[in-house]
Design an enzyme around this catalytic site. Structure first.
Site, PDB file in Angstrom:
ATOM      1  N   SER A 117       5.827   2.448   4.540  1.00  0.00           N
ATOM      2  CA  SER A 117       5.166   1.166   4.285  1.00  0.00           C
ATOM      3  C   SER A 117       6.129   0.196   3.625  1.00  0.00           C
ATOM      4  CB  SER A 117       3.933   1.352   3.427  1.00  0.00           C
ATOM      5  OG  SER A 117       4.311   1.589   2.092  1.00  0.00           O
ATOM      6  N   LYS A 118       5.780  -1.084   3.778  1.00  0.00           N
ATOM      7  CA  LYS A 118       6.608  -2.138   3.192  1.00  0.00           C
ATOM      8  C   LYS A 118       6.634  -1.967   1.677  1.00  0.00           C
ATOM      9  CE  LYS A 118       5.416  -5.428   6.837  1.00  0.00           C
ATOM     10  NZ  LYS A 118       4.356  -6.318   7.298  1.00  0.00           N
ATOM     11  N   SER A 119       5.470  -1.621   1.103  1.00  0.00           N
ATOM     12  CA  SER A 119       5.402  -1.569  -0.356  1.00  0.00           C
ATOM     13  C   SER A 119       6.135  -0.360  -0.924  1.00  0.00           C
ATOM     14  CB  SER A 119       3.950  -1.577  -0.806  1.00  0.00           C
ATOM     15  OG  SER A 119       3.259  -0.558  -0.132  1.00  0.00           O
TER      16      SER A 119
END
Ligand code: GLU
Length: 296
Positions: A257-259
């Site tokens: 994920s981006k986060s």
């Protein structure tokens, strides 16, 4: 003159990233699956930039998406489509849903919803814990009055919507026939407090507007499809065929994920890595060390 070939709808597939961060390997995999799905069937492959959240979308992320896809050798047909060009059509659909009395104002805050959950955990829906329905039966006159000063979102009254549409189904080429189950959904947000439209409505309208015949995307959006099917029925839109593909996982078994700061494609591109070779590896199921494909 018609022939069966002319009558057959051409396959149209899209890749629809949100430009709120840099793409990672999971996106490369998703883009490859959607691209190959279209090309293997002689279809079109569209790129739709889902930039409805003007607070989080950034032009530099759009630039990076275009450069990443080119680097990966995944070419799309026509110009990239931008959801930010389409706010008017989303607003019209919101008005239509309001006229049908399918939406209600919700004044709940994150804190008040957390407190509501303290009475017991809510089951998970497509957008996290299912909304407890606190604002569903607010007196409409009172809600209008509060709306003058209090920020609010608009939620879909799912039970009312299903009572109107009747039972609904949709088909996933990988997971088979699906029947909508109201209790799995919860009253999702259609107009957030701070943006003009939520993902669920924008994506449903645009898949119809772009003549998408096959929605190819990750299993993380599988649970959202019941909502999209319900919105299609309410708004008289066609239902595409779905194909939800497995997700790439990191060494801890979590989805990339981006986060979580998964390595970005931009970083690999700037290191001089060969994007085309990377996609060929993904096609063959060869993943970098520590990355694997979910088994379910
Ligand atoms: N924009 C969504 C995302 O980046 C994907 C939309 C879709 O494929 O339905 O997660």
């Amino acid at each position: 003159m018609t022939s069966s070939t002319q009558l057959k709808r051409d396959i149209v597939v899209r890749f629809a990233p949100s430009p709120n961060g840099l793409l990672h390997l999971g996106h490369a995999y998703a883009a490859m699956v959607a691209h190959d799905f279209a090309r293997e069937r002689g279809g079109r492959f569209l790129l739709r930039i889902e930039d409805i959240d003007s607070g989080r979308s950034r032009p530099e992320f759009v630039e990076a998406i275009l450069a990443d896809l080119q680097w990966l050798g995944l070419t799309w047909d026509g110009d990239a489509i931008f959801q930010s060009d389409r706010f008017e059509s989303y607003a019209l659909a919101v008005e239509r849903l309001k006229d049908m009395d399918m939406l209600y104002r919700c004044f709940c805050t994150r804190t008040s919803m957390r407190q509501a959950q303290e009475t017991g955990p809510q089951p998970e829906g497509p957008d996290g814990p299912i909304y407890a329905g606190t604002c569903r039966h607010l007196d409409p006159a009172l809600a209008r009055e509060r709306a003058r000063t209090e920020p609010h979102s608009w939620r879909l009254d799912v039970a009312k919507a299903i009572a109107r549409t009747g039972p609904l189904d949709w088909y996933d080429e990988r997971h088979g026939e699906q029947i909508i189950q109201a209790e799995r959904l919860g009253d999702v947000i259609i107009v957030p407090k701070d943006t003009q439209v939520a993902y669920h409505l924008a994506v449903t309208l645009d898949d119809a507007r772009d003549d998408i015949t096959h929605v190819v995307r990750g299993d993380d959006l599988f649970a959202s499809t019941d909502i999209h099917r319900l919105l299609q029925a309410l708004l008289d839109l066609p239902t595409p065929v779905y194909f939800h593909h497995p997700l790439l996982l990191d060494e801890s078994g979590a989805k990339l994920s981006k986060s979580r700061d998964s390595a970005s494609l931009s970083a690999l591109r700037e290191e001089g890595r060969d994007g085309y070779a990377l996609v060929q590896d993904l096609r063959r199921g060869i993943f970098p060390v520590g990355i694997s494909l979910a088994s379910v």
